[in-house]
Design an enzyme around this catalytic site. Structure first.
Site, PDB file in Angstrom:
ATOM      1  N   SER A  53       0.791  -1.233   0.000  1.00 55.07           N
ATOM      2  CA  SER A  53       0.000   0.000   0.000  1.00 55.07           C
ATOM      3  C   SER A  53       0.821   1.279   0.000  1.00 55.07           C
ATOM      4  O   SER A  53       0.249   2.374  -0.006  1.00 55.07           O
ATOM      5  CB  SER A  53      -0.964   0.012   1.191  1.00 55.07           C
ATOM      6  OG  SER A  53      -2.049  -0.858   0.937  1.00 55.07           O
ATOM      7  N   LYS A  56      -0.217   3.713  -2.642  1.00 55.69           N
ATOM      8  CA  LYS A  56      -1.270   4.731  -2.540  1.00 55.69           C
ATOM      9  C   LYS A  56      -0.702   6.142  -2.421  1.00 55.69           C
ATOM     10  O   LYS A  56      -1.431   7.122  -2.608  1.00 55.69           O
ATOM     11  CB  LYS A  56      -2.193   4.414  -1.369  1.00 55.69           C
ATOM     12  CG  LYS A  56      -3.017   3.137  -1.588  1.00 55.69           C
ATOM     13  CD  LYS A  56      -3.999   2.912  -0.455  1.00 55.69           C
ATOM     14  CE  LYS A  56      -4.826   1.652  -0.696  1.00 55.69           C
ATOM     15  NZ  LYS A  56      -4.085   0.416  -0.398  1.00 55.69           N
ATOM     16  N   SER A 113      -6.019   3.170   4.274  1.00 55.69           N
ATOM     17  CA  SER A 113      -5.416   2.404   3.188  1.00 55.69           C
ATOM     18  C   SER A 113      -6.453   1.520   2.505  1.00 55.69           C
ATOM     19  O   SER A 113      -6.203   0.358   2.188  1.00 55.69           O
ATOM     20  CB  SER A 113      -4.239   1.554   3.696  1.00 55.69           C
ATOM     21  OG  SER A 113      -3.395   1.187   2.634  1.00 55.69           O
ATOM     22  N   LYS A 216       3.057   6.560   5.145  1.00 58.92           N
ATOM     23  CA  LYS A 216       2.182   5.495   4.643  1.00 58.92           C
ATOM     24  C   LYS A 216       2.739   4.117   4.996  1.00 58.92           C
ATOM     25  O   LYS A 216       3.918   3.852   4.813  1.00 58.92           O
ATOM     26  CB  LYS A 216       2.035   5.621   3.126  1.00 58.92           C
ATOM     27  CG  LYS A 216       0.929   4.760   2.547  1.00 58.92           C
ATOM     28  CD  LYS A 216      -0.435   5.319   2.898  1.00 58.92           C
ATOM     29  CE  LYS A 216      -1.532   4.320   2.574  1.00 58.92           C
ATOM     30  NZ  LYS A 216      -1.515   3.150   3.511  1.00 58.92           N
TER      31      LYS A 216
END
Length: 472
Positions: A53, A56, A113, A216
Site C-alpha cells: 500500500s 497509494k 489504506s 504510509k
C-alpha cells in the site's frame, strides 16, 4: 507413532512453514535527509520488491494534482463501480452504484489504506485502473523513480507491480513538497470517511516517535510489513523507507532506529533544495505542469473543516489512543552512529527479531488516564504544559466558559493536538473561576497576532467558542 501423533506433527510442521514464509519478504531500507534528498543510510535500496500500500502515495499524488488542475473537486461525488466495490480488504465498504464525495475517498485511502477507495480514485482520474496505473508509472519516471512499475492503484500483489526503497523515499519527499496543503492527512489518527470513522494504520508509530508526522504503511504476504515515514525535529526532517518487516511492531521499531540514525547523521543546518517540478502525463500525449505550492518545509497547513463538520468524536479517539496505549517493554539493539558519520551503503542486512517496539513518545502527550474519582480534591494543581519553549507573548486564548477539571484538561489537550501550528509557543493553563471545582481552559504566552489567528482557526472549525484576552 500413532495416527493422532503423526497428524499433530504434520500440523506443527505446517505452522512452522507458514511462519517462515510470512517472514520471507526481502528487507530493504533507505534513509534520506528530506531537505535536499541526501542519502544517509541504505540497504538493498535498489532491489525491486512489492511495495504493497505504499503505492497509494502515488495514487493520492495524482489525485491531488487533478484537484490542483481543476479536473476534480473535493466535494465532487464520485460514482462507485462494481469493479471498485469488489476490491478485497482493507476497504471502506463502498457499494456498487452508490456515490461519495472525493474528499472521503482521499481520507479512506490515506488513513485506512482502503483498496476500494483507491480504485474509485483511479477511475475518477483516468476512467479505469489500468489507464491510471500507466499514468502512475509515467509520473514515477518523471520523478526519477527508475525502478518502479505500477499495475494498480492500491498496491495489491500483481505481477510486475514493483518498486524500491529508494524510489518510495523519493515519492514521499515529492509528495511532501508538492502538496503540503494535504500532507497533514497522513498524521491524522482517525478521520471521518462518511461511511464510518477510520483509524490510521500508522497510528502506533505516530504516537510513539517524537516528531513523526506520516506517511504510509503497507502490507501484503508477498511484501511483508512496509513503511515510508517522516519525522521533523527543529529544522531537520528525515524520511525513511523500509520494506520487508516481519511484523508491524518489528517494522515500527526498525523505522524508529533508522530515524534516529538519520537525525544523528544529518547536519543541524543545511540549505534547502526542493525537488524539481515534474510534468504529469495528461493522457493526451501532452503534459500538465504541476503547480507546486510555494510553502516552506517547516509548514504543513491544515485545511479548515467545512461548515457542519464536527471534530469532537475524532478528537476523543485521539485522546483515548494517546492516553491508553502502552508501549511494549522489549527494546531494539542500538545503532550507535556519531553525528555526521560517513554513510555506508551495503548489499544486504538481515531482518531484526520480531519482538521490537519504538521507545520514543511525543513530548506533551504523556498524561494520566482520567477516572471517575479523579477530582480536584485528590489531584495536584495542573502545571502549564509548554507546546514549545520559545513563547514570549502576553496574550491568552480562552476556550468556552467554565469546565470541571477533567473536561478542561481534556479540552486543552484536544485543542493542542488539533491546532499545534496555530498554538505554537503557548502554554496550557487552568484558571480557577472562584467556584470550587470549576476552571477556565486557556492557552497563555501568545503574541496578539498568534492569539487572534488561533482563535479564528478554532472558530472556523467550529471546535469551541474562544476569545482573546490580554495581560496573561
Amino acid at each position: 507413532m500413532t495416527i493422532q501423533a503423526f497428524r499433530g506433527l504434520l500440523l506443527v510442521l505446517f505452522f512452522l512453514c507458514s511462519a517462515a514464509s510470512s517472514q520471507a519478504a526481502p528487507y530493504a531500507a533507505y534513509v534520506m535527509d528530506a531537505r535536499d534528498g541526501t542519502v544517509l543510510h541504505a540497504r538493498n535500496h535498489d532491489t525491486r520488491l512489492h511495495p504493497a500500500s505504499l503505492t497509494k502515495m502515488m495514487t493520492l499524488y495524482l489525485v491531488f494534482d487533478a484537484i490542483e488542475q481543476g479536473k476534480l473537486s473535493l466535494d465532487q461525488k464520485i460514482p462507485i463501480s462494481k469493479y471498485a466495490a469488489s476490491k478485497p480488504p482493507s476497504k471502506l465498504g463502498l457499494r456498487a452504484g452508490s456515490s461519495i464525495e472525493l474528499r472521503y475517498l482521499i481520507r479512506a485511502s490515506a488513513v485506512k489504506s482502503a483498496n476500494d477507495a483507491a480504485a474509485a480514485l483511479a477511475e475518477a482520474v483516468s476512467g479505469s485502473e489500468p489507464a491510471f496505473a500507466r499514468k502512475m508509472t509515467a509520473t514515477a519516471r518523471a520523478m526519477g523513480m527508475d525502478n518502479t512499475t505500477f499495475k494498480n492503484a492500491s498496491g495489491l500483489t500483481q505481477q510486475g507491480h514493483l518498486s524500491t526503497a529508494r524510489d518510495m523515499a523519493i515519492l514521499g519527499r515529492q509528495l511532501f513538497y508538492d502538496f503540503p496543503q494535504y500532507y497533514n492527512l497522513f498524521s491524522r489518527r482517525s478521520t471521518n470517511a462518511k461511511i464510518k470513522t477510520v483509524r490510521n494504520t500508522n497510528r502506533r508509530l505516530l504516537d510513539a516517535y517524537e516528531g513523526a508526522d506520516g506517511i504510509k504503511t503497507g502490507y501484503t504476504s508477498a511484501a511483508g510489513f512496509n513503511l515510508v515515514a517522516s519525522a521533523k525535529r527543529g529544522q531537520e526532517r528525515v524520511i525513511v523507507s523500509m520494506f520487508g518487516g516481519s511484523s508491524s511492531s518489528a517494522r515500527n521499531a526498525r523505522v524508529a532506529e533508522l530515524m534516529d540514525l538519520g537525525f544523528n547523521r544529518m547536519p543541524s543546518r543545511k540549505a534547502e533544495s526542493r525537488p524539481r517540478r515534474i510534468r504529469v502525463p495528461d493522457g493526451t500525449g501532452g503534459n500538465t505542469l504541476i503547480a507546486s505550492a510555494d510553502t516552506s518545509l517547516k509548514t504543513s497547513p491544515r485545511p479548515r473543516l467545512r461548515a457542519g463538520v464536527r471534530s469532537g468524536d475524532a478528537a476523543a479517539q485521539v485522546i483515548a489512543s494517546a492516553v491508553s496505549r502502552a508501549l511494549e517493554d522489549q527494546q531494539l539493539p542500538q545503532i550507535n552512529v556519531a553525528k555526521n558519520a560517513p554513510v555506508e551503503v551495503a548489499a544486504a542486512e538481515p531482518l531484526l527479531p520480531a519482538a521490537m517496539s519504538p521507545r520514543r513518545r511525543p513530548k506533551g502527550l504523556t498524561v494520566a488516564a482520567l477516572t471517575p474519582t479523579d477530582t480536584v480534591q485528590n489531584r495536584a494543581p495542573l502545571e502549564a504544559k509548554s507546546v514549545r519553549a520559545d513563547n514570549r507573548g502576553t496574550y491568552v486564548v480562552q476556550l468556552g466558559g467554565q469546565h470541571n477539571r477533567s473536561n478542561a484538561e481534556r479540552l486543552l489537550l484536544t485543542t493542542a493536538l488539533q491546532e499545534m501550528e496555530a498554538l505554537e509557543g503557548s502554554q496550557r493553563d487552568l484558571q480557577p473561576t472562584g467556584q470550587p471545582g470549576w476552571y477556565r481552559a486557556r492557552f497563555v504566552g501568545l503574541s496578539a497576532q498568534a492569539a487572534e489567528t488561533a482563535c479564528a482557526r478554532l472558530a472556523a472549525a467550529r471546535q469551541t467558542p474562544c476569545q482573546v484576552l490580554t495581560g496573561g
